[in-house]
Design an enzyme around this catalytic site. Sequence first.
Site, PDB file in Angstrom:
ATOM      1  N   GLU A  58      38.516  70.691  63.530  1.00 31.39           N
ATOM      2  CA  GLU A  58      39.141  69.610  62.784  1.00 31.39           C
ATOM      3  C   GLU A  58      40.296  69.104  63.651  1.00 31.39           C
ATOM      4  OE1 GLU A  58      41.245  70.698  59.227  1.00 31.39           O
ATOM      5  OE2 GLU A  58      41.396  68.614  58.551  1.00 31.39           O
ATOM      6  N   ARG A  77      36.358  86.461  62.629  1.00 30.32           N
ATOM      7  CA  ARG A  77      37.305  85.903  63.587  1.00 30.32           C
ATOM      8  C   ARG A  77      38.020  87.035  64.305  1.00 30.32           C
ATOM      9  NH1 ARG A  77      40.418  83.049  59.484  1.00 30.32           N
ATOM     10  NH2 ARG A  77      40.188  81.339  60.948  1.00 30.32           N
ATOM     11  N   LYS A  95      46.543  78.434  62.320  1.00 29.64           N
ATOM     12  CA  LYS A  95      47.178  77.151  62.593  1.00 29.64           C
ATOM     13  C   LYS A  95      48.471  77.013  61.806  1.00 29.64           C
ATOM     14  CE  LYS A  95      43.373  74.096  63.360  1.00 29.64           C
ATOM     15  NZ  LYS A  95      42.497  73.100  62.739  1.00 29.64           N
TER      16      LYS A  95
END
Length: 553
Positions: free
Chosen positions: A33, A257, A267
């Site tokens: 994104e 992850r 983030k």
Amino acid sequence: MSEERSLNFIEDIVEADLAAGKYKSIVTRFPPEPNGYLHMGHATSICLNFGLTKDYPGYTNLRFDDTNPVTEETEYVDSIKEDIRWLGFEWKHELYASDYFEELYQFAIKLIQKGLAYVDDSSSEEIAKLKGTPTEPGTNSPFRHRRVEENLDLFTRMRKGEFADGTHTLRAKIDMAHPNMLMRDPLIYRIKHAHHHRTGDAWCIYPMYDFAHGQSDSIEHITHSICTLEFVPHRELYDWFIEQLEIFPSHQYEFARRNLSYTVMSKRKLLQLVNDQYVNGWDDPRMPTISGMRRRGFTPASIRKFCDTIGIAKRENVVDFSLLEFCLREDLNLTALRAMAVLDPVRLVITNYEEGKVEELTTENGPDAAYGTRTVPFNRELWIEREDFMEEPAKKWFRLAPGAMVRLKSAYIIRCDHFIKNEAGTVEEIQCTYFPESRSGQDSSGLSVKGTIHWVSIPQAIQAEVRLYDRLFKVENPSSEEGDFKDYINPDSLQVITAFLEPSLADATIEKRFQFLRKGYFCLDKDATTGKLVFNRTVTLKDAWAKNTKQGA
RNA sequence: UGGGUUAUGGUGUAACGGUAGCACUACAGAUUUUGAUUCUGUCAGUCUAGGUUCGAAACCUGGUAACCCAACCA
């Protein structure tokens, strides 16, 4: 083919699909994104997705998941592309979910026509309330049974911009009592009168993730859509949409992850570090962002090797930072130019060396002969590392001490005769005699010493700012500690010093990597100007002696 | 009795019913004009309780633990 390397579970699936003839070639995608910078976690996904189509027939697309115009910007698109290329990968097609807005809209119409979607006039609070909880079923919306024609009309008017943000949504009609919360009539379109970085003001309704990602995968005929574990519950919805829409059946696979010790990898948290100025921007060399690591001096090869070594699996993990350092050193050891720099200087005077004389001594440029040699100036007064002298030598001390001998790298063997202290008790000068027959490469002195130390000739030395970095956090897993993760920031993660360098380092460029002999790997920082050199310490060398003394203490 | 996912040395990851292996870390030693690199060696593991089987890390059952799911984010 001859590789003995074991496959990860995704490679197993790919091989099985290929072997079964399900696909002749595969298509993967990396779907960022564009609302932030890429970090080490993304690197894993990049290496996986692009790596798969290097090892197996097929290709990988870069697709920006840009369905939320309020957070997304073109600036991020550019940095993401730069980072992927820097890592050494190239995509087949550069695509955007926003390329498919019209197609997605038609998919929504189809769902409405099949009686599988409806316009809901409820507020976000009302929708949340009727959603139920993980342990309690939800309740049907009062708008759930609108007729197809009415839904079509309302949805068309939503697109036309007749309604304000938040007044209407389009929801899939599935099952409000479903044990999977995501199947309780998920929102698929919302109204946002916002400017989009690519489509501008063409749209005021935007699809939600679940109604964009899988459909985009399908449009691109992605065969293996790989994401992280938190999307596992989404897979049921992903499959449901594809089935109802009767479109190409992409499949979603999830892996865990990767987490790295002594740092954070979300983030949101990285943004806080930047905003609250714990670091100096996204590319601060202490950040686990790709841009930060690049600035710090990491090489693409070392990051790829690291991703390859830690593998892909489904269990929770925190990878040792030391493994990343190992991969880094392994690469840098083979490629970095060698140079001498003194970070914490003390003056050394060779009392029997002719005053004013300067010799140009030959020394190696790199780890092997192929790198060639250069000369470094040598004279009577040198800077050496303060830690290379001990007034009262410890056991097994190989370096300088009263009466002890060492070799000056690529120069002569010296013996320490005296040292001078100032009033504060700090050693200010070390006086030595040298053995002229011991010159490097033509040593006929018959002397042998255990230690070799680096040095820089004082008159020709150049100065540089050197930034020494340490881990950003004091604890292995800041996110799992009590309280705020920022409470665990290492206050000493950056130390700025002035160092003395051999003159050849004046020609350093930003792409070059250096090993400052015995001290670590360094690279020029972008803050350097013609008048001022600035180096970053990428990573130290392994230091068996330092470890030794730490233990003894 | 919400649903889902996962449990292998300190860390990461293999073993696909048949000798628990590899890498990092740690430790010991050899070589070394970088106490680096290189080389050799050592320590150390199948969450738990049952079951199936000639044989289980793997299959079955029951526990336990961790993580994810109630954004008009992705």
